[in-house]
Design an enzyme around this catalytic site. Structure first.
Site, PDB file in Angstrom:
ATOM      1  N   LEU A   8       0.856  -1.182   0.000  1.00  0.00           N
ATOM      2  CA  LEU A   8       0.000   0.000   0.000  1.00  0.00           C
ATOM      3  C   LEU A   8       0.892   1.230   0.000  1.00  0.00           C
ATOM      4  O   LEU A   8       1.798   1.351   0.828  1.00  0.00           O
ATOM      5  CB  LEU A   8      -0.900  -0.005   1.238  1.00  0.00           C
ATOM      6  CG  LEU A   8      -1.683   1.279   1.537  1.00  0.00           C
ATOM      7  CD1 LEU A   8      -2.695   1.582   0.440  1.00  0.00           C
ATOM      8  CD2 LEU A   8      -2.366   1.179   2.904  1.00  0.00           C
ATOM      9  N   GLY A  11      -0.086   8.813  -1.432  1.00  0.00           N
ATOM     10  CA  GLY A  11       0.450   9.876  -2.274  1.00  0.00           C
ATOM     11  C   GLY A  11       0.948   9.385  -3.610  1.00  0.00           C
ATOM     12  O   GLY A  11       2.017   9.798  -4.084  1.00  0.00           O
ATOM     13  N   SER A  13      -0.250   9.845  -6.651  1.00  0.00           N
ATOM     14  CA  SER A  13      -0.683  10.553  -7.860  1.00  0.00           C
ATOM     15  C   SER A  13       0.480  11.077  -8.689  1.00  0.00           C
ATOM     16  O   SER A  13       0.337  11.301  -9.893  1.00  0.00           O
ATOM     17  CB  SER A  13      -1.613  11.717  -7.480  1.00  0.00           C
ATOM     18  OG  SER A  13      -0.918  12.668  -6.683  1.00  0.00           O
ATOM     19  N   GLY A  15       5.194  11.988  -8.655  1.00  0.00           N
ATOM     20  CA  GLY A  15       6.476  11.947  -7.994  1.00  0.00           C
ATOM     21  C   GLY A  15       6.908  10.582  -7.500  1.00  0.00           C
ATOM     22  O   GLY A  15       6.743   9.561  -8.168  1.00  0.00           O
ATOM     23  N   GLY A  17       5.723   8.694  -5.180  1.00  0.00           N
ATOM     24  CA  GLY A  17       4.645   7.729  -4.952  1.00  0.00           C
ATOM     25  C   GLY A  17       4.252   6.993  -6.211  1.00  0.00           C
ATOM     26  O   GLY A  17       4.129   5.762  -6.219  1.00  0.00           O
ATOM     27  N   TYR A 158       7.785  22.553   7.272  1.00  0.00           N
ATOM     28  CA  TYR A 158       8.016  21.301   6.550  1.00  0.00           C
ATOM     29  C   TYR A 158       9.094  20.480   7.254  1.00  0.00           C
ATOM     30  O   TYR A 158       8.938  19.280   7.505  1.00  0.00           O
ATOM     31  CB  TYR A 158       8.436  21.609   5.111  1.00  0.00           C
ATOM     32  CG  TYR A 158       8.737  20.388   4.277  1.00  0.00           C
ATOM     33  CD1 TYR A 158       7.717  19.561   3.824  1.00  0.00           C
ATOM     34  CD2 TYR A 158      10.052  20.064   3.935  1.00  0.00           C
ATOM     35  CE1 TYR A 158       7.993  18.440   3.045  1.00  0.00           C
ATOM     36  CE2 TYR A 158      10.344  18.956   3.164  1.00  0.00           C
ATOM     37  CZ  TYR A 158       9.310  18.150   2.717  1.00  0.00           C
ATOM     38  OH  TYR A 158       9.591  17.035   1.959  1.00  0.00           O
TER      39      TYR A 158
END
Length: 298
Positions: A8, A11, A13, A15, A17, A158
């Site tokens: 699993l 993120g 969508s 880059g 991921g 960040y």
């Protein structure tokens, strides 16, 4: 690979991921590529991944998962467990970036950063761990950042969220090692085309401008990286996906806690990791918990 690993990834969508989802699927994993808004904002990326999977005959399914929602995380994990019968690898990759003076971001923006970068992983881990504990095996991967180990001005929230992620993951490594579950942290440096910059939170420019030269420094921060890219060429985000694949293929108990992927860096992250690992080991031993480090803390 002796058996199909059920993986699993959050993120997915774009880059790291997306690259990791495709890489693991091509290596024989049964992949659940999770992302939010698969029928709206991310309908395009979701459709492209599904089409690629169908074209190549990959065991890759796109599923809805918003790491900021308990209900969404629980529903997605329940679907994975129902369809696959368990989960072997979880990759906490979803993240959001912010750049600017700390003061130029609201408390709500700081909370939103932590909701994705830190609490998102907390939610996902808490949802999958009962199944991993029952099967007495599993791997939790946390995609952190070089600035999760070194502080860079203008990346305060960040960086703080990634420092928190690192602390949580390392603590998990000690707590889960006796249960047969491995934990890994991946620390990328500056990589192009990861999709993070496009979705970065926007600072209050009026307040940021009051910092004068420091605010102008934002464009200067990347100069060493840009100059290195000119000499060496930009690093390929596929390096991160390949490193994660290698981690999944290593025998249980032999995976390093931290993997640095900072081809444009100056070795600072590696040096910090070496020094803090020694201190951490000594501290854990002093506490009388040295036996735990047989499978964690490396």
């Amino acid at each position: 690979m002796t058996r199909e690993l059920r993986s699993l990834i959050t993120g997915s969508s774009s880059g790291f991921g997306r690259a990791t989802a495709v890489t693991l699927a091509r290596a024989g994993h049964r992949v659940f590529a999770a992302m939010r808004a698969i029928t709206s904002k991310n309908a395009g990326p979701a459709s492209e991944l599904a089409e690629l999977a169908a074209r190549e005959g990959l065991a890759l399914r796109v599923i809805e998962l918003d790491v900021t929602s308990d209900a969404s995380v629980d529903a997605a994990v329940a679907r994975v467990l129902d369809e696959a019968g368990g989960v072997d690898v979880v990759i906490n990759n979803a993240g959001v970036l912010s750049q600017g003076p700390l003061e130029a971001f609201t408390v709500a923006q700081a909370e939103a950063t932590f909701q994705v970068n830190y609490l998102g992983a907390v939610r996902v881990n808490r949802a999958v761990l009962p199944a991993m504990r029952r099967q007495k095996s599993g791997l939790l991967v946390h995609v952190s950042s070089a600035v999760g180990r070194v502080v860079t001005p203008l990346f305060g929230h960040y960086s703080a969220s990634k420092f928190a992620l690192e602390a949580m993951a390392e603590c998990y490594s000690y707590e889960l090692a006796p249960l047969g579950i491995d934990v890994a942290i991946v620390e990328p440096g500056a990589f192009p085309t990861t999709g993070v910059m496009a979705n970065a939170m926007q600072a209050d420019e009026a307040r940021a401008a009051e910092y004068g030269p420091l605010f102008a420094l934002a464009t200067e921060l990347w100069k060493p990286v840009i100059e290195t890219m000119k000499r060496q060429g930009p690093p390929d985000p596929q390096q991160v996906a390949d490193a994660i694949l290698r981690l999944t293929a290593l025998p249980a108990g032999e995976r390093p806690l931290r993997t640095v992927l900072d081809p444009l860096g100056n070795g600072a992250v590696e040096e910090i990791n070496r020094k803090t690992a020694d201190v951490q080991r000594a501290y854990i031993a002093w506490m009388g918990l040295g036996g735990v480090l047989g499978r964690a803390g490396g």
